[in-house]
Scaffold this motif. Structure first.
Motif, PDB file in Angstrom:
ATOM      1  N   UNK A 114      -3.620   1.198  35.627  1.00 45.02           N
ATOM      2  CA  UNK A 114      -5.067   1.538  35.190  1.00 45.02           C
ATOM      3  C   UNK A 114      -5.797   2.621  36.042  1.00 45.02           C
ATOM      4  N   UNK A 117      -4.482   6.267  34.733  1.00 43.30           N
ATOM      5  CA  UNK A 117      -5.061   6.840  33.585  1.00 43.30           C
ATOM      6  C   UNK A 117      -6.421   7.492  33.862  1.00 43.30           C
ATOM      7  N   UNK A 119      -9.913   9.331  33.903  1.00 40.10           N
ATOM      8  CA  UNK A 119     -11.257   8.475  34.076  1.00 40.10           C
ATOM      9  C   UNK A 119     -12.145   8.550  32.618  1.00 40.10           C
ATOM     10  N   UNK A 120     -11.421   9.554  31.998  1.00 39.66           N
ATOM     11  CA  UNK A 120     -11.961   9.507  30.252  1.00 39.66           C
ATOM     12  C   UNK A 120     -11.876   8.263  29.620  1.00 39.66           C
ATOM     13  N   UNK A 121     -10.850   7.530  30.069  1.00 42.90           N
ATOM     14  CA  UNK A 121     -10.591   6.298  29.308  1.00 42.90           C
ATOM     15  C   UNK A 121     -11.722   5.471  29.501  1.00 42.90           C
ATOM     16  N   UNK A 122     -12.323   5.247  30.676  1.00 46.41           N
ATOM     17  CA  UNK A 122     -13.234   4.500  31.036  1.00 46.41           C
ATOM     18  C   UNK A 122     -14.313   4.611  30.186  1.00 46.41           C
ATOM     19  N   UNK A 123     -14.927   5.878  30.042  1.00 46.26           N
ATOM     20  CA  UNK A 123     -16.050   6.109  29.248  1.00 46.26           C
ATOM     21  C   UNK A 123     -15.704   5.852  27.914  1.00 46.26           C
ATOM     22  N   UNK A 124     -14.618   6.363  27.134  1.00 51.64           N
ATOM     23  CA  UNK A 124     -14.146   6.036  25.695  1.00 51.64           C
ATOM     24  C   UNK A 124     -14.090   4.590  25.670  1.00 51.64           C
ATOM     25  N   UNK A 125     -13.498   3.613  26.407  1.00 51.83           N
ATOM     26  CA  UNK A 125     -13.412   2.421  26.359  1.00 51.83           C
ATOM     27  C   UNK A 125     -15.049   1.566  25.896  1.00 51.83           C
ATOM     28  N   UNK A 126     -15.638   2.078  26.911  1.00 54.35           N
ATOM     29  CA  UNK A 126     -17.322   1.673  26.999  1.00 54.35           C
ATOM     30  C   UNK A 126     -17.876   1.765  25.572  1.00 54.35           C
ATOM     31  N   UNK A 127     -17.600   3.222  25.169  1.00 62.19           N
ATOM     32  CA  UNK A 127     -17.920   3.316  23.853  1.00 62.19           C
ATOM     33  C   UNK A 127     -17.375   2.560  22.743  1.00 62.19           C
ATOM     34  N   UNK A 128     -16.212   2.276  22.638  1.00 61.62           N
ATOM     35  CA  UNK A 128     -15.329   1.320  21.854  1.00 61.62           C
ATOM     36  C   UNK A 128     -16.062   0.150  22.095  1.00 61.62           C
TER      37      UNK A 128
ATOM     38  N   UNK B 122     -16.828   1.607  15.750  1.00 64.08           N
ATOM     39  CA  UNK B 122     -16.368   2.111  17.067  1.00 64.08           C
ATOM     40  C   UNK B 122     -15.850   3.576  16.877  1.00 64.08           C
ATOM     41  N   UNK B 126     -17.209   6.397  19.387  1.00 62.21           N
ATOM     42  CA  UNK B 126     -16.176   6.638  20.461  1.00 62.21           C
ATOM     43  C   UNK B 126     -15.514   8.025  19.973  1.00 62.21           C
ATOM     44  N   UNK B 175      -8.177  -1.375  29.347  1.00 60.06           N
ATOM     45  CA  UNK B 175      -9.234  -1.540  29.941  1.00 60.06           C
ATOM     46  C   UNK B 175     -10.314  -2.872  29.562  1.00 60.06           C
TER      47      UNK B 175
END
Lengths: 150, 277
Positions: A114, A117, A119-128, B122, B126, B175
């Protein structure tokens, strides 16, 4: 058969963890809750057996467990009263703590991957997460309103 | 034989570790805090997942030598296989919440079914963010759905797990695996501050992951008036079962075509030139 016994051994261990946990968290006497726990574990084992017998049906054992216990506890079922009062000895929240303890440990070796990976994936996952959750919630809100349930 | 011995050792060590975590977590108990318009409800399961992560070799094991001995990689592997087993008693308890309320559930059937489509929201939330951050095809995998195991399988099969799309789906999957329960454990009760009805939020909790649904719906159920909590849990469990059945088809027939279409429209407009993940 060996597999079933092996699984049941593990289920018993989980049962012990729940009994100890709910005694501390909810003051339910561990020994008095044993009959309820046995019934819960038997249904759990049955769901594993069904899952094993139907490998082509993509329905997780967890869902089978809910399905079996749902059927046994429907109002018009003769088993309902007995099943609900017996399994009532096992606290709902008490069953969740061991799961998450195992889950927490199990991701221990994934933290490295993790970190690699972006840092962008953190923001994107939260959006998801937020998009999935509130997308469903808004539709449910509208339909429940239209149906007059809420 | 040696192998069998190491499995038994992993089992014993995992059991001892989890017993400690459960005892401490239950001892701390349920805590509630008012935050802004809502309440955060902290449940023992939330402490348990954090303690679980803390005791692994990557974190506290690095500094505490005996802990590294107790929780080694065998224990981590074993704990992973135990999650599925440990979920089953909870599955049974969910059934006892759904069964007695079966008429209520059937009555709410249209809402339960239609909200399954809400999961595709989503993509609209996203995907633009991912493109603005400069992601390319990774964004397809990362935003197509909440990326639990079935999505991982579908994307892996369609694009290959080593493709950019595969990297994206793995990112969101990881995540979710690592932080999903913590995130939804907090969001479950906080989401009441939005003014959405607890029943609607309950249905939204079923996203195809037993542990995320549990985290969201339990903290929600602990925060609503007690007369509502059983229905909240029953709706959540039913919604999660439905996602188990419909989720895969929604991803294949709706989400993947939709995310690709939207990518083709948005990428030339807001995608960063020459950027990659």
């Amino acid at each position: 058969m060996t597999k079933t016994l092996e699984q049941f051994k593990l289920l018993i261990l989980v049962g012990i963890l729940i009994l100890i946990g709910q005694q501390i968290g909810f003051g339910l006497n561990a020994v008095q809750s044993i009959p309820g726990m046995i019934v819960v574990l038997l249904v759990a084992q049955l769901s594993l057996i069904i899952k094993g017998a139907l490998p082509n049906v993509k329905f997780p054992a967890f869902a089978w467990a809910t399905m079996i216990s749902l059927l046994l506890s429907m109002p018009f079922m003769p088993t309902a009263n007995w099943f609900l009062s017996t399994t009532g000895q096992v606290n709902f929240l008490g069953t969740t703590t061991p799961i998450l303890a195992f889950a927490g440990i199990s991701v221990g070796n994934k933290l490295g991957a993790l970190k690699k990976m972006s840092w962008k994936i953190v923001i994107i996952a939260i959006c998801v997460f937020i998009g999935t959750f509130f997308g469903s919630a808004i539709i449910a809100q509208i339909v429940l309103k239209l149906q007059g349930i809420i | 034989m040696a192998n069998e011995k190491s499995i038994t050792k992993a089992l014993i060590n995992a059991f001892i570790t989890v017993l400690f975590i459960v005892v401490i977590s239950e001892f701390i108990g349920i805590k509630k805090f008012a935050v802004g318009p809502g309440t955060v409800t902290l449940l023992p399961m939330l402490y348990a997942v954090i303690f679980g992560m803390l005791v692994t070799p990557g974190i506290l094991g690095k500094v505490v030598a005996p802990l590294k001995k107790l929780v080694d990689n065998d224990v981590i592997e074993f704990a992973g296989s135990m999650v599925m087993i440990a979920l089953l008693p909870l599955g049974v308890k969910y059934g006892t919440l759904v069964g007695p309320n079966i008429m209520k559930i059937i009555q709410a059937g249209p809402a339960l079914l239609l909200q399954e489509l809400g999961n595709i929201a989503t993509i609209f939330v996203a995907l633009p963010v991912a493109l603005l951050l400069g992601m390319k095809r990774e964004a397809i995998g990362a935003t197509v759905s909440i990326c639990r195991e079935p999505t991982l399988g579908v994307i892996g099969e369609k694009y290959g797990i080593n493709s950019p799309e595969g990297t994206g789906v793995l990112g969101t999957y990881m995540m979710g695996t690592v932080f999903g329960t913590i995130f939804f454990g907090l969001l479950g009760s906080l989401s009441l501050g939005t003014g959405l009805h607890p029943y609607a939020l309950a249905m939204a909790s079923g996203m195809g992951s037993g542990s995320m649904m549990t985290a969201a719906s339990s903290s929600l159920a602990a925060a609503v008036p007690s007369g509502m909590s059983e229905t909240v849990l029953a709706y959540a469990a039913t919604s999660n079962m439905l996602t188990g059945v419909t989720g895969l088809y929604v991803v294949i027939f709706i989400s993947i075509p939709l995310v690709n279409k939207l990518y083709n429209v948005l990428e030339p407009k807001i995608g960063k030139k020459g950027g990659n993940s």
